[in-house]
Enzyme design. Structure first.
Site, PDB file in Angstrom:
ATOM      1  CB  VAL A 151      -3.008   5.976  -6.700  1.00 15.74           C
ATOM      2  CG1 VAL A 151      -1.711   6.097  -6.451  1.00 15.74           C
ATOM      3  CG2 VAL A 151      -2.386   4.166  -6.809  1.00 15.74           C
ATOM      4  CG  ASP A 152      -6.005  11.632  -7.080  1.00 13.68           C
ATOM      5  OD1 ASP A 152      -5.846  12.040  -6.102  1.00 13.68           O
ATOM      6  OD2 ASP A 152      -6.807  11.955  -7.498  1.00 13.68           O
ATOM      7  CG  ASP A 189      -1.724   1.045   1.567  1.00 15.56           C
ATOM      8  OD1 ASP A 189      -1.509   1.992   0.704  1.00 15.56           O
ATOM      9  OD2 ASP A 189      -2.440   0.800   2.361  1.00 15.56           O
ATOM     10  CB  ILE A 190       1.550   3.558  -2.360  1.00 15.14           C
ATOM     11  CG1 ILE A 190       3.311   4.878  -2.905  1.00 15.14           C
ATOM     12  CG2 ILE A 190       0.516   4.494  -2.541  1.00 15.14           C
ATOM     13  CD1 ILE A 190       3.202   5.129  -4.447  1.00 15.14           C
ATOM     14  CB  THR A 228      -0.893   0.655 -14.907  1.00 11.65           C
ATOM     15  OG1 THR A 228      -0.372   0.589 -13.047  1.00 11.65           O
ATOM     16  CG2 THR A 228       0.816   1.235 -14.990  1.00 11.65           C
ATOM     17  N   GLY A 229      -4.157   2.143 -13.909  1.00  8.40           N
ATOM     18  CA  GLY A 229      -5.255   1.534 -12.886  1.00  8.40           C
ATOM     19  C   GLY A 229      -5.934   1.905 -14.413  1.00  8.40           C
ATOM     20  CB  VAL A 230      -9.431   4.440 -14.252  1.00 14.37           C
ATOM     21  CG1 VAL A 230     -10.054   3.268 -13.177  1.00 14.37           C
ATOM     22  CG2 VAL A 230      -8.456   5.949 -13.862  1.00 14.37           C
ATOM     23  CE1 TYR A 231      -7.255   8.753 -16.058  1.00 19.72           C
ATOM     24  CE2 TYR A 231      -5.379   9.518 -15.901  1.00 19.72           C
ATOM     25  CZ  TYR A 231      -6.367   9.766 -15.954  1.00 19.72           C
ATOM     26  OH  TYR A 231      -7.086  10.785 -15.280  1.00 19.72           O
TER      27      TYR A 231
END
Length: 176
Positions: free
Chosen positions: A34-35, A11-12, A124-127
């Site tokens: 992440v945001d 977890d960042i 790498t997620g929703v993008y």
């Protein structure tokens, strides 16, 4: 001084570093992935500084490939460096924008005096950026950037969430 590039799965928002990089959206006002996690765990101080940035320098939002820093609020870091990754396109090469996210985040970190920096797998997620290509771009850009200022950083940490991403970054780190 040699900058260590490290990889961890986790977890960042739990990384104890000087600066955590946020894969932000251009609004700077939080979102998913992440945001959202950084804004939730970091608390209202991050959002307050993001709102101030929107009210001043970034009225139209933070441009893709750029980076800006705020407090880290309640995170175990001093700063959050927000960067907006590009949406992956099958018809247009946007890899220069993805590379710019890493280079500009490191430039911002160096200006702040951050010696340790944690990066997520930007875009790498929703993008939908393919993880193997994203990992290669991230590692190559970070290596090239720290080579120009090897004394600026102690550790650059790539923090990934799942096994597939971990394997892609392991491969990218071993390639160079």
């Amino acid at each position: 001084m040699h900058t260590r590039l490290t990889l961890t799965q986790g977890d960042i928002t739990q990384q104890t570093v000087d600066a955590v990089v946020n894969a932000a959206n251009s609004s700077l006002l939080g979102g998913g992935g992440v945001d959202g996690a950084i804004h939730r765990r970091g608390g209202p101080e991050i959002l307050a500084e993001c709102r101030a940035l929107r009210a001043s320098r970034y009225g139209r939002g933070l441009p893709t490939g750029q980076a800006v820093a705020t407090t880290a609020g309640r995170l175990p870091a001093r700063w959050v460096i927000h960067t907006v990754g590009p949406v992956h396109s099958a018809t247009e090469d946007r890899s220069d924008l993805l590379a710019s996210c890493y280079a500009q985040a490191l430039r911002t970190a160096a200006e702040l005096g951050a010696r340790t920096v944690a990066f997520p797998a930007i875009s790498t997620g929703v993008y939908r950026w393919p993880i193997a290509d994203a990992a290669r771009t991230a590692v190559a850009t970070v290596r090239a950037t720290v080579a120009t200022t090897p004394e600026a950083f102690d550790e650059i940490r790539f923090v990934v969430f799942d096994d597939r991403s971990h394997a892609a970054y392991q491969t990218a780190l071993a390639e160079h």
